[in-house]
Motif scaffolding. Structure first.
Motif, PDB file in Angstrom:
ATOM      1  N   PHE A 169       9.212  -1.335  -1.462  1.00 16.48           N
ATOM      2  CA  PHE A 169      10.333  -1.979  -2.374  1.00 16.48           C
ATOM      3  C   PHE A 169      10.543  -2.579  -1.289  1.00 16.48           C
ATOM      4  N   GLN A 170      10.448  -2.726   0.137  1.00 17.31           N
ATOM      5  CA  GLN A 170      10.529  -4.067   1.308  1.00 17.31           C
ATOM      6  C   GLN A 170      10.404  -5.506   0.611  1.00 17.31           C
ATOM      7  N   TYR A 187       0.580  -1.176  -0.193  1.00 19.93           N
ATOM      8  CA  TYR A 187       0.220   0.006   0.225  1.00 19.93           C
ATOM      9  C   TYR A 187       1.000   1.588  -0.688  1.00 19.93           C
ATOM     10  N   SER A 188       2.472   1.123  -0.447  1.00 17.67           N
ATOM     11  CA  SER A 188       2.932   2.659  -0.715  1.00 17.67           C
ATOM     12  C   SER A 188       3.947   1.808  -1.399  1.00 17.67           C
ATOM     13  N   LEU A 189       4.880   3.274  -1.379  1.00 16.66           N
ATOM     14  CA  LEU A 189       6.388   3.032  -2.798  1.00 16.66           C
ATOM     15  C   LEU A 189       7.497   2.415  -1.495  1.00 16.66           C
ATOM     16  N   VAL A 233       9.320   2.650 -11.628  1.00 18.97           N
ATOM     17  CA  VAL A 233      11.020   2.895 -11.426  1.00 18.97           C
ATOM     18  C   VAL A 233      11.639   1.652 -10.238  1.00 18.97           C
ATOM     19  N   THR A 234      10.927   1.980  -9.635  1.00 19.91           N
ATOM     20  CA  THR A 234      10.687   1.424  -8.170  1.00 19.91           C
ATOM     21  C   THR A 234      10.949  -0.604  -7.862  1.00 19.91           C
ATOM     22  N   GLU A 235       9.982  -1.310  -9.439  1.00 22.57           N
ATOM     23  CA  GLU A 235       9.630  -2.145  -9.983  1.00 22.57           C
ATOM     24  C   GLU A 235      10.767  -2.812 -10.293  1.00 22.57           C
TER      25      GLU A 235
END
Length: 445
Positions: free
Chosen positions: A238-239, A232-234, A278-280
């Motif tokens: 990431f984590q 539910y968050s960037l 981008v994070t993905e």
């Protein structure tokens, strides 16, 4: 626990035949333990060894292929960081289209036709996601249209399992993905996936739930799986991706050893949506579904992805040969540079921008830049002259002047010695100055 090289060697034929590409069976076993090679490379492995080593030869992250020709693959990764070896299969980018969208067919055509040329590669979208927001009949009709228009595998996000089963049948054989598979719907959707050649994207409230569901399906004999984490968050995305990948690679934890599927939900801000994507791409995403089609956004994401999924131990390079820039004649100017892709495209692009046609000689430099290849002895006057003679380029042109990069002006004398009758001109150091050089030095306007 994973077997080490010595344990694996005991199961090999110990013939040291070298047919696998390794000098000894021990060397092959060490590569197999490091997930750098497949057991299939050994032509004399016994059935017992194959059975015992089947799990050892699998990559920590399961390989899954989408599309009727299985041409789009995710997973297969063996490292956490690209500099350790390389990343194998790049994040697949898809675009979501709702079945209630008035411009849906226009968007589908744009998805199908989108192409980006970057350092000699043609980059395209890999799949289209279809989301149900209407009744079942309309959605199933839209699913068929999407598959027909794009020719791509679909990522099907249906409201209920019944609709998902019918959608799977509608696109049978396309290796499409059924999403949102839960503990309650897994058995029903597994049967549909087996009958229609689909992939299942599993989801649950937490990571433990996903792992348990993946284990159950694998034990039942179905292993064409993706993982769809609920985040539910960037920061959480990431984590979660990092924990799952580390568990798969470092701990060999098979229940989390699957590529991920992520829907980027509409955020009202293109920048926020891009940052999620981008994070993905940066952190282990398998399939990333964008909420809408935006060509400018795709240029950014595909360029980033290309850089990350390039083998850091192997420079991007173009084929060594003589390239025609524009429509050169026998008297057109001749330039030379290395076969490092970025160098080639910068130089060729600036020659085009100058408005002139020219020949661009690209010798084999192992994909290194101008200064690097010169320092390594791969871009010397003798090397360039030998390439020109071997390709027969001298017979193709009447001109006897060749422009070398300004950074290697010191090779001009050697090149003239090895190319009798040629005059070597020292060009600019930076490709951006080629246009001015052509007009002021070559006097071509």
């Amino acid at each position: 626990m994973a077997m080490n090289g010595l344990q694996i060697q005991k199961l090999l034929p110990k013939t040291n035949c070298k047919e696998c590409g390794s000098n000894t069976c021990l060397a092959f076993a060490m590569k197999l333990a490091a997930k750098q090679i497949s057991l299939s490379a050994c032509p004399y492995a016994s059935d017992e060894a194959i059975a015992a080593l089947a799990a050892e030869s699998e990559p920590p992250v399961k390989t899954v292929s989408l599309g009727a020709d299985a041409g789009m693959t995710v997973g297969g990764e063996t490292v956490l960081y690209r500099h350790e070896k390389t990343f194998v299969h790049q994040t697949l980018l898809a675009v979501n289209v709702d079945d209630t969208d008035a411009d849906a067919h226009k968007t589908l055509a744009a998805i199908r036709d989108y192409k980006l040329e970057r350092v000699g590669e043609i980059l395209t979208l890999s799949a289209v996601a279809v989301t149900q927001k209407s009744d079942q009949d309309k959605f199933l009709s839209f699913v068929k249209d999407a598959a027909s228009v794009t020719g791509m595998p679909l990522i099907i996000r249906a409201i209920d399992a019944e609709t998902a089963v019918k959608a799977a049948a509608a696109v049978k054989g396309t290796r499409s993905v059924l999403t949102g598979v839960t503990e309650q719907t897994a058995d029903e959707l597994k049967k549909a996936a087996e009958e229609n050649g689909c992939i299942l994207a599993l989801t649950a409230n937490d990571m433990d739930g996903v792992a348990a569901l993946a284990s159950r399906l694998k034990e039942s004999g179905f292993n064409d799986l993706l993982i769809e984490f609920n985040t539910y968050s960037l920061a959480e995305s990431f984590q979660t991706n990092s924990i799952a990948r580390r568990a798969a690679i470092k701990d060999n934890y098979k229940p989390l050893g699957y590529a991920t599927l992520k829907f980027i939900e509409p955020a009202g801000s293109l920048l926020d949506e891009t940052m999620e994507a981008v994070t993905e791409i940066n952190k282990y995403g398998g399939v990333c579904v964008l909420p809408s089609f935006d060509a400018a956004q795709l240029v950014t994401l595909m360029s980033l992805r290309l850089n990350i999924y390039t083998d850091p131990q192997k420079p991007i390079q173009v084929e060594p040969k003589v390239y025609a820039i524009g429509e050169p004649t026998r008297t057109s100017p001749v330039f030379v540079t290395t076969n490092f892709s970025l160098t080639y495209f910068l130089v060729s692009g600036e020659i085009e921008n100058s408005g002139t046609s020219a020949w661009l000689v690209i010798p084999e430099c192992e994909g290194m830049s101008v200064l690097t290849s010169w320092a390594a002895g791969k871009f010397s006057g003798a090397h360039i002259a030998k390439f020109i003679k071997e390709t027969g380029f001298e017979d193709q042109v009447d001109t006897r002047s060749i422009v070398i990069p300004g950074y290697v002006a010191q090779i001009s004398g050697e090149l003239e010695e090895n190319l009798p009758g040629w005059k070597v001109l020292v060009g600019p150091q930076e490709s951006a100055d080629i246009e001015a050089y052509v007009k002021t030095v070559l006097k071509i306007v």
